[in-house]
Design an enzyme around this catalytic site. Structure first.
Site: not given
Ligand code: AP5
Length: 218
Positions: A13, A88, A127, A160, A171
């Site tokens: 994402k 979410r 990552r 992270r 997660r």
């Molecule tokens: P990346 O692009 O970072 O993937 P992502 O889907 O953004 O993953 P996140 O881990 O950031 O998502 P998340 O939803 O768990 O965490 P968030 O920060 O939103 O890619 C991941 C890796 O893969 C990278 O190294 C990239 O280079 C690689 N990659 C990408 N595309 C690729 C491909 N095609 N092929 C190979 N490799 C690839 O949330 C964190 C925390 O915040 C949550 O757990 C929660 O506690 C809180 N939070 C955030 N939003 C909310 C909400 N709305 N409600 C409640 N809690 C929330």
């Protein structure tokens, strides 16, 4: 074009939202990035969110909904945006509908990036990022030239805390239980477009460009 990016942790994402927002001139709002910044700065929001994030749980709906309300009130979401990581839960999706209705904002499309669990664990355990400039790395696909150091400024790379495998598995469970129901919520509104994201970043981006162009042309 106002978009929501939905998908399990590590589905790409953040990677794709950054790329698409740069290409189309959209605001990219990642709730995960906002919360991590708040934790780093020790703000009240960060202090309330930190424990949930470390455990791989969602922060309470009320906290995150008021964060989005404040962004809308500040005029940050008026002229084309990608919401990355929000909503979410069903209550968050319903709250977002209410905020959009109140402010005359239309949601055009919800993009679901789908990736199998094993690939997610592989991606997140590889990552790393630079704490100074934010440059991302992924072992073994995108490694730095010198192991453990940023190519741009030589800083020691970090992971992270929520990318430890046990937390990633938590997660994933949280996604299936609390977030997956909103796939149907948006499917029923004919807003959901699923993109298979276990392909190269370029292939996923091409699929995204096609999906958003088709929607914009309607
Ligand atoms: P990346 O692009 O970072 O993937 P992502 O889907 O953004 O993953 P996140 O881990 O950031 O998502 P998340 O939803 O768990 O965490 P968030 O920060 O939103 O890619 C991941 C890796 O893969 C990278 O190294 C990239 O280079 C690689 N990659 C990408 N595309 C690729 C491909 N095609 N092929 C190979 N490799 C690839 O949330 C964190 C925390 O915040 C949550 O757990 C929660 O506690 C809180 N939070 C955030 N939003 C909310 C909400 N709305 N409600 C409640 N809690 C929330």
């Amino acid at each position: 074009m106002n978009l929501v990016f939905l998908g399990p942790p590590g589905s790409g994402k953040g990677t794709q939202a950054a790329r698409l927002s740069a290409k189309l001139g959209l605001v990219h709002l990642s709730t995960g990035d906002v919360l991590r910044d708040a934790v780093k700065k020790g703000t009240p929001l960060g202090q309330q969110a930190e424990g949930y994030m470390k455990r791989g749980e969602l922060v309470p709906d009320a906290l995150i909904v008021s964060l989005i309300e404040s962004k809308i009130a500040a005029g940050e979401l008026t002229s084309g945006f990608i919401l990355d990581g929000f909503p979410r839960t069903i209550p968050q999706a319903e709250a977002l509908d209410g905020m959009f209705a109140k402010n005359g904002i239309t949601l055009h499309q919800v993009i679901l990036l789908s990736v199998p669990d094993d690939e997610i664990v592989r991606r997140l355990s590889g990552r790393w990022h630079c704490p100074t400039c934010g440059q991302g790395y992924n072992y073994p696909a995108a490694m730095p030239q010198v192991a453990g150091k940023c190519d741009k400024d030589g800083s020691l790379l970090q992971r992270r805390p929520d990318d430890e495998e046990s937390v990633v598995r938590n997660r994933l469970g949280v996604y299936k239980k609390q977030t997956q129901p909103i796939e149907d919520y948006y499917r029923q509104k004919s807003l959901l477009r699923e993109i298979k994201a276990d392909r190269t970043p370029d292939q996923v981006f091409a699929a995204l460009m096609e999906a958003t162009a088709v929607k914009a042309a309607r």
